[in-house]
Design a protein around this motif. Structure first.
Motif, PDB file in Angstrom:
ATOM      1  N   LYS A 110      49.063  31.069  53.376  1.00 26.75           N
ATOM      2  CA  LYS A 110      49.744  29.926  52.237  1.00 26.75           C
ATOM      3  C   LYS A 110      50.889  29.595  54.218  1.00 26.75           C
ATOM      4  CE  LYS A 110      53.416  29.839  48.793  1.00 26.75           C
ATOM      5  NZ  LYS A 110      53.943  31.190  48.647  1.00 26.75           N
ATOM      6  N   ASP A 161      32.373  42.022  39.938  1.00 29.77           N
ATOM      7  CA  ASP A 161      33.775  42.496  40.507  1.00 29.77           C
ATOM      8  C   ASP A 161      34.330  44.150  39.896  1.00 29.77           C
ATOM      9  OD1 ASP A 161      35.592  42.696  37.697  1.00 29.77           O
ATOM     10  OD2 ASP A 161      33.451  40.855  37.705  1.00 29.77           O
ATOM     11  N   TRP A 220      38.184  42.354  42.888  1.00 32.72           N
ATOM     12  CA  TRP A 220      37.885  42.020  44.080  1.00 32.72           C
ATOM     13  C   TRP A 220      35.970  41.870  43.247  1.00 32.72           C
ATOM     14  CZ3 TRP A 220      39.882  42.381  48.849  1.00 32.72           C
ATOM     15  CH2 TRP A 220      41.238  42.712  48.865  1.00 32.72           C
ATOM     16  N   ASN A 223      36.829  39.224  48.488  1.00 34.54           N
ATOM     17  CA  ASN A 223      37.582  38.401  48.221  1.00 34.54           C
ATOM     18  C   ASN A 223      38.307  38.829  47.152  1.00 34.54           C
ATOM     19  OD1 ASN A 223      37.624  36.897  50.623  1.00 34.54           O
ATOM     20  ND2 ASN A 223      35.761  36.540  49.801  1.00 34.54           N
ATOM     21  N   TRP A 224      39.425  38.761  46.999  1.00 36.84           N
ATOM     22  CA  TRP A 224      40.654  39.261  45.849  1.00 36.84           C
ATOM     23  C   TRP A 224      40.434  37.822  44.582  1.00 36.84           C
ATOM     24  CZ3 TRP A 224      42.273  42.748  43.069  1.00 36.84           C
ATOM     25  CH2 TRP A 224      43.166  42.501  42.156  1.00 36.84           C
ATOM     26  N   ASP A 225      40.518  37.862  44.154  1.00 36.31           N
ATOM     27  CA  ASP A 225      40.016  37.016  42.661  1.00 36.31           C
ATOM     28  C   ASP A 225      41.215  37.136  41.877  1.00 36.31           C
ATOM     29  OD1 ASP A 225      38.727  35.441  40.134  1.00 36.31           O
ATOM     30  OD2 ASP A 225      37.046  35.405  41.113  1.00 36.31           O
ATOM     31  N   LYS A 226      41.896  35.517  42.346  1.00 35.33           N
ATOM     32  CA  LYS A 226      43.404  35.942  41.403  1.00 35.33           C
ATOM     33  C   LYS A 226      42.467  35.714  40.108  1.00 35.33           C
ATOM     34  CE  LYS A 226      45.471  33.031  44.879  1.00 35.33           C
ATOM     35  NZ  LYS A 226      46.212  32.278  45.404  1.00 35.33           N
ATOM     36  N   GLU A 227      41.826  35.265  39.609  1.00 36.02           N
ATOM     37  CA  GLU A 227      41.466  34.493  37.937  1.00 36.02           C
ATOM     38  C   GLU A 227      41.549  36.300  37.055  1.00 36.02           C
ATOM     39  OE1 GLU A 227      38.951  31.189  37.441  1.00 36.02           O
ATOM     40  OE2 GLU A 227      40.482  29.758  37.840  1.00 36.02           O
ATOM     41  N   GLU A 265      37.796  28.370  47.145  1.00 35.62           N
ATOM     42  CA  GLU A 265      38.734  27.298  46.074  1.00 35.62           C
ATOM     43  C   GLU A 265      39.635  26.261  46.725  1.00 35.62           C
ATOM     44  OE1 GLU A 265      41.208  31.179  46.808  1.00 35.62           O
ATOM     45  OE2 GLU A 265      39.422  32.389  45.555  1.00 35.62           O
ATOM     46  N   ALA A 286      45.431  25.899  47.901  1.00 34.19           N
ATOM     47  CA  ALA A 286      46.288  26.831  47.584  1.00 34.19           C
ATOM     48  C   ALA A 286      47.762  25.674  47.674  1.00 34.19           C
ATOM     49  CB  ALA A 286      46.362  28.136  47.835  1.00 34.19           C
ATOM     50  N   ARG A 313      41.424  38.686  38.726  1.00 31.61           N
ATOM     51  CA  ARG A 313      42.146  40.266  38.949  1.00 31.61           C
ATOM     52  C   ARG A 313      41.395  41.284  39.511  1.00 31.61           C
ATOM     53  NH1 ARG A 313      47.507  38.731  37.354  1.00 31.61           N
ATOM     54  NH2 ARG A 313      48.174  41.441  37.480  1.00 31.61           N
ATOM     55  N   ASP A 332      39.923  26.881  52.807  1.00 32.86           N
ATOM     56  CA  ASP A 332      40.388  28.259  51.791  1.00 32.86           C
ATOM     57  C   ASP A 332      41.004  29.178  53.438  1.00 32.86           C
ATOM     58  OD1 ASP A 332      37.404  28.051  52.242  1.00 32.86           O
ATOM     59  OD2 ASP A 332      36.986  29.426  51.302  1.00 32.86           O
TER      60      ASP A 332
END
Length: 400
Positions: free
Chosen positions: A143, A276, A328, A320-324, A172, A175, A326, A139
């Motif tokens: 990318k 969050d 921090w 960290n930024w949590d994608k789910e 995570e 990706a 949306r 993780d």
């Protein structure tokens, strides 16, 4: 390369059995599509991802006609030179070491050619044998690095062989861009914190006398196996016990705090009550913290977020930024330990911050007709009520 002691392994038997069964079936020639041979182990720092990965390593290493290749990303990131070159060299070294053969020499090859040659040798070996590639800390890669790993090795390794398996570990799921490298939900294991039963099992293996305080250790360490083990080292007296809860919590946080610049310690103290957050959530807490105060606009807060993200917990960032979600987030087990420290050290400040958050979300919930904000307000009110307080009696106390 494995360093984990199997004697300490507990509570991941179901995940391990699932992976072992797949390896055994691969060895006997059962056909599986590439994505069926990819597993992701997911969870926060200290949860046991690396231990499970190394337990898989030990199992594969014990099988005839099988080779495990275990690669840890973080040490390679710290080496001089391009990461992908260090990565390919590490894979090559581990592959040949297990066969007790001379390592393939990169000399005169481009990285693409070197990667292709390693892939070819592994796939040739995997025609009659099982090869399991175990990649830890996946993780932490950007990318473009993940795409380079896929391009130079993973895609052709899984696509062109029927007996190669990939197991990754990280906070995570990795990706990965190539579709065939994305496992189904049944192959993604989100490792949960230990309950008291499994904490007891873990402590019993470390020292049977610790079983009597398993509940206390779980509460202080949040059920994180790594924290349980560290806390076990603090136990003393007769009967054995943790004599100072606050001191124990501070011991768990000492390494993390050393990586956070001192001016930001109070900021972490303020935001640790939020599961969050965005800049607008954080501003009222910072403005109401007695050691901070002042005006906190979005630009200033985002600069703080950048700094906190650079503070490392293991290979990951403090926030960290949590994608789910949306938003921090601070890694949840770590956040809870910071909050417990605050509660033990300054319960009045803890109450004040929760009250500020409750009033903020309650106001926004009404103004914006937002169920999300209403739910957040309820959460902070319940936190206060769990300690026998609410915002009304806090205000009454302050007015006296």
């Amino acid at each position: 390369m494995a360093t984990f002691s199997s004697d300490e392994f507990v509570n991941r038997e179901e995940e391990l059995k699932h992976i072992k069964d797949k390896i055994v079936r691969l060895a006997r020639g059962d056909p599986f599509a590439p994505k069926e041979r990819v597993f992701h182990l997911v969870g926060p720092s200290g949860i046991g991802k690396s231990c499970l990965l190394e337990e898989c390593y030990q199992f594969v290493n014990s099988l005839p006609q099988s080779i495990p290749i275990l690669i840890k990303s973080y040490p390679l990131r710290k080496k001089d030179g391009e990461f992908i070159e260090n990565f390919l060299l590490a894979v090559c070294e581990e592959f040949y070491k297990n066969q007790k053969k001379i390592v393939l020499n990169k000399s005169g090859r481009t990285l693409l050619k070197f990667g292709a040659d390693i892939t070819k040798r592994i796939n040739e070996y995997a025609e009659e044998h099982v090869v399991v590639l175990l990649l830890d800390e996946m993780d932490i890669h950007q990318k473009e690095v993940l795409q380079s790993i896929e391009e130079h090795l993973l895609e052709n390794l899984l696509e062109n062989s029927k007996r190669v398996m990939l197991i990754t570990a990280g906070r995570e799921p990795a990706a990965l861009n190539v579709f065939s490298l994305r496992p189904g939900p049944e192959n993604i294991f989100k490792l949960a914190v230990f309950d008291e039963k499994n904490t007891t099992r873990q402590l019993e293996k470390l020292n049977p006398k610790l079983v009597r305080i398993a509940g206390k250790i779980r509460k202080l360490g949040g059920g994180v196996p790594g924290n349980n083990k560290r806390l076990a080292g603090l136990v003393s007296g007769e009967p054995l016990d943790i004599l100072d809860d606050l001191q124990a919590i501070q011991f768990l946080l000492i390494d993390i705090k050393q990586k956070i610049e001192k001016p930001f310690h109070f900021i972490v103290e303020a935001i640790c009550i939020l599961s969050d957050f965005h800049p607008e959530d954080v501003a009222p807490l910072l403005e109401n913290h007695p050691a901070l105060g002042g005006q906190w606009d979005e630009i200033r807060i985002r600069e703080v977020f950048t700094n906190l993200r650079q503070a490392r917990i293991g290979p990951g960032g403090l926030i960290n930024w949590d994608k789910e979600k949306r938003s921090w987030v601070m890694e949840e087990p770590t956040r809870k330990i910071f909050e417990l420290e605050l509660q033990l050290q300054d319960v009045n400040l803890w109450k004040q911050l929760h009250c500020t958050a409750y009033q903020m979300y309650q106001k926004w919930g009404e103004e914006l007709n937002s169920q999300l904000y209403r739910q957040k307000a309820i959460y902070h009110r319940q936190c206060l009520q769990s300690m026998g307080y609410d915002c009304l009696n806090l205000q009454a106390r302050d007015d006296q």
